[in-house]
Design a protein around this motif. Structure first.
Motif, PDB file in Angstrom:
ATOM      1  N   ILE A   1     -10.479   2.378  17.061  1.00 21.72           N
ATOM      2  CA  ILE A   1      -9.697   2.459  15.828  1.00 21.72           C
ATOM      3  C   ILE A   1      -8.437   1.601  16.020  1.00 21.72           C
ATOM      4  O   ILE A   1      -7.814   1.631  17.085  1.00 21.72           O
ATOM      5  N   THR A   2      -8.112   0.804  15.019  1.00 27.11           N
ATOM      6  CA  THR A   2      -6.972  -0.122  15.111  1.00 27.11           C
ATOM      7  C   THR A   2      -5.853   0.294  14.158  1.00 27.11           C
ATOM      8  O   THR A   2      -6.033   1.186  13.330  1.00 27.11           O
ATOM      9  N   LEU A   3      -4.738  -0.402  14.264  1.00 22.58           N
ATOM     10  CA  LEU A   3      -3.637  -0.164  13.324  1.00 22.58           C
ATOM     11  C   LEU A   3      -4.059  -0.532  11.901  1.00 22.58           C
ATOM     12  O   LEU A   3      -3.594   0.080  10.942  1.00 22.58           O
ATOM     13  N   GLY A   4      -4.953  -1.490  11.755  1.00 21.32           N
ATOM     14  CA  GLY A   4      -5.487  -1.836  10.440  1.00 21.32           C
ATOM     15  C   GLY A   4      -6.276  -0.686   9.845  1.00 21.32           C
ATOM     16  O   GLY A   4      -6.113  -0.352   8.665  1.00 21.32           O
ATOM     17  N   HIS A   5      -7.127  -0.053  10.646  1.00 17.00           N
ATOM     18  CA  HIS A   5      -7.858   1.126  10.181  1.00 17.00           C
ATOM     19  C   HIS A   5      -6.880   2.221   9.757  1.00 17.00           C
ATOM     20  O   HIS A   5      -7.060   2.853   8.709  1.00 17.00           O
ATOM     21  N   MET A   6      -5.876   2.444  10.589  1.00 16.07           N
ATOM     22  CA  MET A   6      -4.905   3.505  10.290  1.00 16.07           C
ATOM     23  C   MET A   6      -4.181   3.240   8.978  1.00 16.07           C
ATOM     24  O   MET A   6      -3.919   4.161   8.207  1.00 16.07           O
ATOM     25  N   ASP A   7      -3.859   1.987   8.701  1.00 16.47           N
ATOM     26  CA  ASP A   7      -3.216   1.617   7.447  1.00 16.47           C
ATOM     27  C   ASP A   7      -4.114   1.986   6.259  1.00 16.47           C
ATOM     28  O   ASP A   7      -3.659   2.603   5.291  1.00 16.47           O
TER      29      ASP A   7
ATOM     30  N   ARG B   1     -13.594  -5.774  17.081  1.00 18.41           N
ATOM     31  CA  ARG B   1     -14.360  -6.704  17.924  1.00 18.41           C
ATOM     32  C   ARG B   1     -13.417  -7.602  18.715  1.00 18.41           C
ATOM     33  O   ARG B   1     -13.610  -7.827  19.913  1.00 18.41           O
ATOM     34  N   LEU B   2     -12.370  -8.101  18.065  1.00 19.18           N
ATOM     35  CA  LEU B   2     -11.418  -8.980  18.741  1.00 19.18           C
ATOM     36  C   LEU B   2     -10.541  -8.218  19.723  1.00 19.18           C
ATOM     37  O   LEU B   2     -10.196  -8.735  20.790  1.00 19.18           O
ATOM     38  N   VAL B   3     -10.187  -6.992  19.373  1.00 18.30           N
ATOM     39  CA  VAL B   3      -9.400  -6.154  20.289  1.00 18.30           C
ATOM     40  C   VAL B   3     -10.179  -5.958  21.586  1.00 18.30           C
ATOM     41  O   VAL B   3      -9.639  -6.115  22.682  1.00 18.30           O
TER      42      VAL B   3
ATOM     43  N   PRO C   1      -3.267  -8.747  26.223  1.00 24.46           N
ATOM     44  CA  PRO C   1      -2.503  -7.625  25.669  1.00 24.46           C
ATOM     45  C   PRO C   1      -3.036  -7.203  24.293  1.00 24.46           C
ATOM     46  O   PRO C   1      -3.239  -8.032  23.416  1.00 24.46           O
ATOM     47  N   ILE C   2      -3.262  -5.901  24.103  1.00 21.62           N
ATOM     48  CA  ILE C   2      -3.762  -5.400  22.817  1.00 21.62           C
ATOM     49  C   ILE C   2      -2.800  -4.422  22.155  1.00 21.62           C
ATOM     50  O   ILE C   2      -3.090  -3.882  21.102  1.00 21.62           O
ATOM     51  N   GLY C   3      -1.642  -4.233  22.753  1.00 24.54           N
ATOM     52  CA  GLY C   3      -0.676  -3.251  22.261  1.00 24.54           C
ATOM     53  C   GLY C   3      -0.168  -3.481  20.845  1.00 24.54           C
ATOM     54  O   GLY C   3       0.299  -2.545  20.207  1.00 24.54           O
ATOM     55  N   LYS C   4      -0.265  -4.694  20.338  1.00 26.05           N
ATOM     56  CA  LYS C   4       0.187  -4.973  18.963  1.00 26.05           C
ATOM     57  C   LYS C   4      -0.869  -4.591  17.929  1.00 26.05           C
ATOM     58  O   LYS C   4      -0.600  -4.618  16.739  1.00 26.05           O
ATOM     59  N   PHE C   5      -2.070  -4.246  18.386  1.00 29.26           N
ATOM     60  CA  PHE C   5      -3.191  -4.033  17.475  1.00 29.26           C
ATOM     61  C   PHE C   5      -3.665  -2.591  17.394  1.00 29.26           C
ATOM     62  O   PHE C   5      -4.390  -2.220  16.467  1.00 29.26           O
ATOM     63  N   VAL C   6      -3.282  -1.778  18.381  1.00 29.56           N
ATOM     64  CA  VAL C   6      -3.709  -0.376  18.449  1.00 29.56           C
ATOM     65  C   VAL C   6      -2.524   0.485  18.874  1.00 29.56           C
ATOM     66  O   VAL C   6      -1.522  -0.032  19.363  1.00 29.56           O
ATOM     67  N   THR C   7      -2.669   1.787  18.713  1.00 32.80           N
ATOM     68  CA  THR C   7      -1.599   2.685  19.147  1.00 32.80           C
ATOM     69  C   THR C   7      -1.543   2.703  20.677  1.00 32.80           C
ATOM     70  O   THR C   7      -2.504   2.323  21.343  1.00 32.80           O
TER      71      THR C   7
ATOM     72  N   CYS D   1      -4.633   2.013  23.235  1.00 30.00           N
ATOM     73  CA  CYS D   1      -4.479   0.920  24.188  1.00 30.00           C
ATOM     74  C   CYS D   1      -4.808   1.407  25.600  1.00 30.00           C
ATOM     75  O   CYS D   1      -5.574   0.767  26.322  1.00 30.00           O
ATOM     76  N   ALA D   2      -4.252   2.546  25.985  1.00 28.23           N
ATOM     77  CA  ALA D   2      -4.492   3.087  27.320  1.00 28.23           C
ATOM     78  C   ALA D   2      -5.975   3.397  27.526  1.00 28.23           C
ATOM     79  O   ALA D   2      -6.522   3.133  28.602  1.00 28.23           O
ATOM     80  N   GLU D   3      -6.634   3.924  26.498  1.00 26.15           N
ATOM     81  CA  GLU D   3      -8.056   4.254  26.629  1.00 26.15           C
ATOM     82  C   GLU D   3      -8.915   3.003  26.743  1.00 26.15           C
ATOM     83  O   GLU D   3      -9.871   2.965  27.526  1.00 26.15           O
ATOM     84  N   VAL D   4      -8.587   1.983  25.967  1.00 24.28           N
ATOM     85  CA  VAL D   4      -9.350   0.733  26.038  1.00 24.28           C
ATOM     86  C   VAL D   4      -9.155   0.090  27.410  1.00 24.28           C
ATOM     87  O   VAL D   4     -10.122  -0.345  28.054  1.00 24.28           O
ATOM     88  N   VAL D   5      -7.923   0.037  27.881  1.00 21.54           N
ATOM     89  CA  VAL D   5      -7.639  -0.555  29.194  1.00 21.54           C
ATOM     90  C   VAL D   5      -8.375   0.217  30.286  1.00 21.54           C
ATOM     91  O   VAL D   5      -8.973  -0.380  31.192  1.00 21.54           O
ATOM     92  N   ALA D   6      -8.360   1.536  30.206  1.00 23.61           N
ATOM     93  CA  ALA D   6      -9.063   2.348  31.198  1.00 23.61           C
ATOM     94  C   ALA D   6     -10.568   2.088  31.157  1.00 23.61           C
ATOM     95  O   ALA D   6     -11.223   2.001  32.206  1.00 23.61           O
ATOM     96  N   ARG D   7     -11.123   1.925  29.966  1.00 18.21           N
ATOM     97  CA  ARG D   7     -12.558   1.654  29.847  1.00 18.21           C
ATOM     98  C   ARG D   7     -12.901   0.288  30.422  1.00 18.21           C
ATOM     99  O   ARG D   7     -13.916   0.112  31.083  1.00 18.21           O
ATOM    100  N   VAL D   8     -12.029  -0.690  30.171  1.00 17.28           N
ATOM    101  CA  VAL D   8     -12.260  -2.031  30.724  1.00 17.28           C
ATOM    102  C   VAL D   8     -12.245  -1.979  32.249  1.00 17.28           C
ATOM    103  O   VAL D   8     -13.031  -2.665  32.903  1.00 17.28           O
ATOM    104  N   GLU D   9     -11.376  -1.148  32.831  1.00 15.88           N
ATOM    105  CA  GLU D   9     -11.349  -1.009  34.290  1.00 15.88           C
ATOM    106  C   GLU D   9     -12.680  -0.476  34.809  1.00 15.88           C
ATOM    107  O   GLU D   9     -13.122  -0.857  35.884  1.00 15.88           O
ATOM    108  N   VAL D  10     -13.335   0.387  34.018  1.00 16.25           N
ATOM    109  CA  VAL D  10     -14.614   0.978  34.427  1.00 16.25           C
ATOM    110  C   VAL D  10     -15.746  -0.036  34.273  1.00 16.25           C
ATOM    111  O   VAL D  10     -16.570  -0.192  35.167  1.00 16.25           O
TER     112      VAL D  10
END
Length: 168
Positions: A15-21, A132-134, A143-149, A153-162
């Motif tokens: 979910i992105t900031l665009g979705h939240m909007d 998709r771009l995030v 860095p994806i912090g400008k696009f998600v909360t 961001c922390a969850e996506v980064v953690a998943r990428v580490e996995v």
């Protein structure tokens, strides 16, 4: 007067900031907004549907009791009918989105003429954001912090580490 129920469908991966909007603004148009979390067979999700639902529920918790999160794996119009919805809310980012969404709205109208599609333009600052771009940026360590909360961001980064970063 009958309760006005709307559906905002998507994969929300993530979910992105665009979705939240769109969710915040869409919730003002209906009495109850059902966020339909689905799978798209043409996409490879980063998160399971259960994980996406939990993330979306957490992210929309501050919007109030008029927003609910429900999983579905069916035709959108069948899902809308089961929810008692008369409105489908879709976000538009650019002209390219409109062509696809216009075609889908026409097909959906043929399937169930009792349900209307309402298009909301994303906030100008949020228009370029796409899940998709995030994911792509995150997979390459960008860095994806400008696009998600921050929590997303922390969850996506953690998943990428996995699953592992791409590139060298």
């Amino acid at each position: 007067m009958a309760e006005r129920i709307g559906v905002y469908p998507g994969t929300f991966d993530p979910i992105t900031l665009g979705h939240m909007d769109i969710i915040r603004r869409g919730a003002k148009l209906v009495d109850r907004l059902m966020i339909g979390v689905t799978t798209n067979p043409s996409k490879s999700p980063m998160f399971t549907i259960e994980e996406r639902m939990a993330i979306v529920r957490r992210e929309v918790a501050g919007i109030g009791g008029t927003v609910e999160v429900v999983a579905f794996d069916s035709l959108l119009m069948d899902f809308a009918e089961r929810q008692g919805a008369r409105v489908i809310i879709r976000g538009l980012r650019a002209v390219a989105d409109f062509e696809y969404e216009y075609q889908m709205a026409g097909m959906n109208q043929q399937i169930n003429p009792r349900v209307e599609t309402v298009f909301l333009m994303a906030d100008v600052a949020l228009q370029p954001i796409a899940s998709r771009l995030v994911k792509e940026i995150a997979l390459f360590g960008g860095p994806i912090g400008k696009f998600v909360t921050p929590a997303v961001c922390a969850e996506v980064v953690a998943r990428v580490e996995v699953i592992g970063r791409k590139g060298s």
